[in-house]
Design a protein around this motif. Sequence first.
Motif, PDB file in Angstrom:
ATOM      1  N   VAL A 175       0.835  -1.204   0.000  1.00  0.00           N
ATOM      2  CA  VAL A 175       0.000   0.000   0.000  1.00  0.00           C
ATOM      3  C   VAL A 175       0.869   1.252   0.000  1.00  0.00           C
ATOM      4  N   ALA A 176       0.572   2.148  -0.929  1.00  0.00           N
ATOM      5  CA  ALA A 176       1.187   3.474  -0.953  1.00  0.00           C
ATOM      6  C   ALA A 176       0.115   4.487  -0.564  1.00  0.00           C
ATOM      7  N   SER A 177       0.359   5.234   0.501  1.00  0.00           N
ATOM      8  CA  SER A 177      -0.593   6.242   0.955  1.00  0.00           C
ATOM      9  C   SER A 177      -0.042   7.625   0.647  1.00  0.00           C
ATOM     10  N   LEU A 178      -0.743   8.361  -0.173  1.00  0.00           N
ATOM     11  CA  LEU A 178      -0.337   9.718  -0.530  1.00  0.00           C
ATOM     12  C   LEU A 178      -1.090  10.750   0.291  1.00  0.00           C
ATOM     13  N   LEU A 179      -1.771  10.298   1.347  1.00  0.00           N
ATOM     14  CA  LEU A 179      -2.567  11.172   2.201  1.00  0.00           C
ATOM     15  C   LEU A 179      -2.256  10.920   3.674  1.00  0.00           C
ATOM     16  N   PRO A 180      -2.015  11.965   4.470  1.00  0.00           N
ATOM     17  CA  PRO A 180      -1.850  11.769   5.918  1.00  0.00           C
ATOM     18  C   PRO A 180      -3.058  11.095   6.558  1.00  0.00           C
ATOM     19  N   SER A 181      -4.265  11.419   6.076  1.00  0.00           N
ATOM     20  CA  SER A 181      -5.471  10.814   6.658  1.00  0.00           C
ATOM     21  C   SER A 181      -5.510   9.317   6.363  1.00  0.00           C
ATOM     22  N   ALA A 182      -5.151   8.919   5.147  1.00  0.00           N
ATOM     23  CA  ALA A 182      -5.172   7.500   4.790  1.00  0.00           C
ATOM     24  C   ALA A 182      -4.133   6.724   5.590  1.00  0.00           C
ATOM     25  N   THR A 183      -2.976   7.339   5.821  1.00  0.00           N
ATOM     26  CA  THR A 183      -1.936   6.685   6.614  1.00  0.00           C
ATOM     27  C   THR A 183      -2.409   6.492   8.051  1.00  0.00           C
ATOM     28  N   GLU A 184      -3.074   7.497   8.591  1.00  0.00           N
ATOM     29  CA  GLU A 184      -3.620   7.370   9.948  1.00  0.00           C
ATOM     30  C   GLU A 184      -4.697   6.283   9.995  1.00  0.00           C
ATOM     31  N   ILE A 185      -5.551   6.237   8.996  1.00  0.00           N
ATOM     32  CA  ILE A 185      -6.599   5.210   8.942  1.00  0.00           C
ATOM     33  C   ILE A 185      -5.970   3.821   8.886  1.00  0.00           C
ATOM     34  N   MET A 186      -4.944   3.665   8.071  1.00  0.00           N
ATOM     35  CA  MET A 186      -4.249   2.372   7.999  1.00  0.00           C
ATOM     36  C   MET A 186      -3.745   1.958   9.379  1.00  0.00           C
ATOM     37  N   GLY A 187      -3.230   2.910  10.128  1.00  0.00           N
ATOM     38  CA  GLY A 187      -2.744   2.614  11.472  1.00  0.00           C
ATOM     39  C   GLY A 187      -3.847   2.182  12.408  1.00  0.00           C
ATOM     40  N   HIS A 188      -4.980   2.880  12.362  1.00  0.00           N
ATOM     41  CA  HIS A 188      -6.097   2.529  13.238  1.00  0.00           C
ATOM     42  C   HIS A 188      -6.724   1.192  12.846  1.00  0.00           C
ATOM     43  N   LEU A 189      -6.579   0.819  11.590  1.00  0.00           N
ATOM     44  CA  LEU A 189      -7.052  -0.498  11.149  1.00  0.00           C
ATOM     45  C   LEU A 189      -6.024  -1.598  11.429  1.00  0.00           C
ATOM     46  N   LYS A 190      -4.892  -1.191  12.028  1.00  0.00           N
ATOM     47  CA  LYS A 190      -3.779  -2.115  12.320  1.00  0.00           C
ATOM     48  C   LYS A 190      -3.226  -2.749  11.042  1.00  0.00           C
ATOM     49  N   LEU A 191      -3.160  -1.928  10.002  1.00  0.00           N
ATOM     50  CA  LEU A 191      -2.639  -2.384   8.713  1.00  0.00           C
ATOM     51  C   LEU A 191      -1.365  -1.644   8.321  1.00  0.00           C
ATOM     52  N   GLN A 192      -0.767  -0.899   9.266  1.00  0.00           N
ATOM     53  CA  GLN A 192       0.385  -0.081   8.917  1.00  0.00           C
ATOM     54  C   GLN A 192       1.566  -0.891   8.405  1.00  0.00           C
ATOM     55  N   HIS A 193       1.629  -2.168   8.782  1.00  0.00           N
ATOM     56  CA  HIS A 193       2.731  -3.010   8.318  1.00  0.00           C
ATOM     57  C   HIS A 193       2.677  -3.250   6.808  1.00  0.00           C
ATOM     58  N   LEU A 194       1.531  -2.952   6.185  1.00  0.00           N
ATOM     59  CA  LEU A 194       1.389  -3.143   4.743  1.00  0.00           C
ATOM     60  C   LEU A 194       1.824  -1.911   3.940  1.00  0.00           C
TER      61      LEU A 194
END
Length: 656
Positions: free
Chosen positions: A29-48
Amino acid sequence: SQAGELVLLLFSKVRKATGVSKMTSLPRVASLLPSATEIMGHLKLQHLLVGVSHECDVAPEKSDLDTLLSKGTCVRLTSSEINPMQMSQDEINTAVKGSLRMGDSLYGILEKEFCAANPTVVLTQALCEVCAPSPKQVAGALCSLADSTAVVNLEPHTLADVAQSFVTVSQAVTCSPKEGEALAAKFHNDIYRISSAVTGTGKRPRSPRCVLLEWAEPLFDGGHWIPDMLVAAGGDRGWNRPGEKSKQITPSVLEEYDPDCILVACCGFDLKRNLEDAQKLWSKPWWSSLRCVKEGRIFAADGNRYFARPGPSLVAGVAILAQIMHEEHPGILKAIEATGLLPRQGLAWDRVEPKSCLKAGYLKDEIKDLEDLCWSLHTAACDRGERYYIDPATGYQVMTEEAHKKRGKCCGCGCRHCPFSHAGVKSSELAARIQQPAWLHKKALSHHEGDVLFWSGGKDSFLTLRAMQRKAPSRDVVLITTFDARTRVIAHQEVEIQTVIRQAQELGVGLIGVPLHRGLKYEDQIKRALRLLQKSLSGMSLGSVCFGDLHLEHIRSWREKSLTPVVQEVFDDSVTLQYPIWQTSYGELMADFLASGVQCRISAMPDAAPSDAPALFVGACFSPEVAKQAEAVGWDAFGENGEFHSVVEPWILKQV
């Protein structure tokens, strides 16, 4: 397409959307948005995450994203044509308008890094032309990829859309909406809890009027989800309908609306910058005529995280709005605090004081600051044997130290005058709650002798600890760290106390935290910390109190003069101040640092480094190259004169 809906843009080298739902390997996953990166973290998907934008800062917290970037599994994928931290708001506005007029973007995609990251899912947006790379840029970057890639446009306009974007990300990345739906439900429930805290304490004559300024020069109001947030916080919606874009306004709009309070939460800026820009508004002739300005109800916040970013942190933004709009209603404030959703004042939001007040002597000795005054009131109340005094800042009753002693134990609430070293506070809440010196990480003292080390969290402290443990491996070491009681940050280092707790846990040493308050002498707080340590020694003999100073004579002289009497009052003349790495050559220190294998980053720089020192920036890993560049531009190689500060990350070991 509808806001928040999953949008797959198909390019010549991109498979059909069905390819996303039939993944045979983990998505990249490439996140070009700070909000999307934060959402990924809250979904516990930041490792992706394999790549993020240059503005992404949390996933879901700063330390989580820092860890990903330091490991090299995730890289920065974008850059900006401008540096907003070195430009005024008017200059930024001019640059943005010029870019839009020319059809250019202020952002660039780093094609080499983007290609190397090889994402299978790209999270981006087309909602705002100045907030992220354009769809055209994203399409161009995708053309260099051999594999198929799904592009997910997140385009929320309202709070409901924001919650739906959690489901969109979950579906796009995991092929299941389940985790996203759970996060969305929590998001709605948390906002409901804040709304209930406001409405559950009785009906008010009218909803308070608050204006959120998304930009201050020129003035822009808050659009999109901001009207929803105002209503959720118990306020008037204002002149914008939910989902409408923010727009430029004139001072006459503010004068006609007559707001009860104004929140300066400019897009892209943290609390510190918004406080600075808010103070500049007092130079405007129309500003001082506003009723809320005369009443002192002007606030600033970290607009970047809590208002401009359509992610889970908007919940905290609603809590901030509720707090500032209802500050005259103690019952509501107490109910808001009880939700546990309001971020800390001084760290996420604060009241704005005009610079003229500061220059005129406000907060000076002749007119005492309210925080200074509360400690004087406490002393006077104790002298009279009273159990309470009235806090001049809030109007609340505050229990004195004498009242706590009569109760006989710590209540666990982190009370201001707790005499029990906060023994009842949960370990998970210590960093946020303690107001007096307390153990933040308690480790059994296993030896007969030990020493104290004043710990800042940086490389010098770390090298001092290594020197102490090499010289006397059979002695215990206890760390003492001072930090600002309001911000919970270590002065100059810009390191949060929670990070220092993690350091102590990783290094296997005890840690006493010492909150510093305006109005309380530094030496008195250190004395309290040493007395706490004394009670915990259990027969162990203390040999020395150590510091990580390298060669600054005036700092050492100050310590000797100020702290020697304190140390000897608590212990005796046999306990001395020691400086284990004093006058050690930088070559020897660098060799020991490299031998440790521990990663260390630059955490703060009061001034930007010269352009011919590109390795010197906040976030850079300290290394021989960094030290060499520092010397080349006339700085101390270890930043001993305050040119830069650092934070060690013992949980990250590099190959030695």
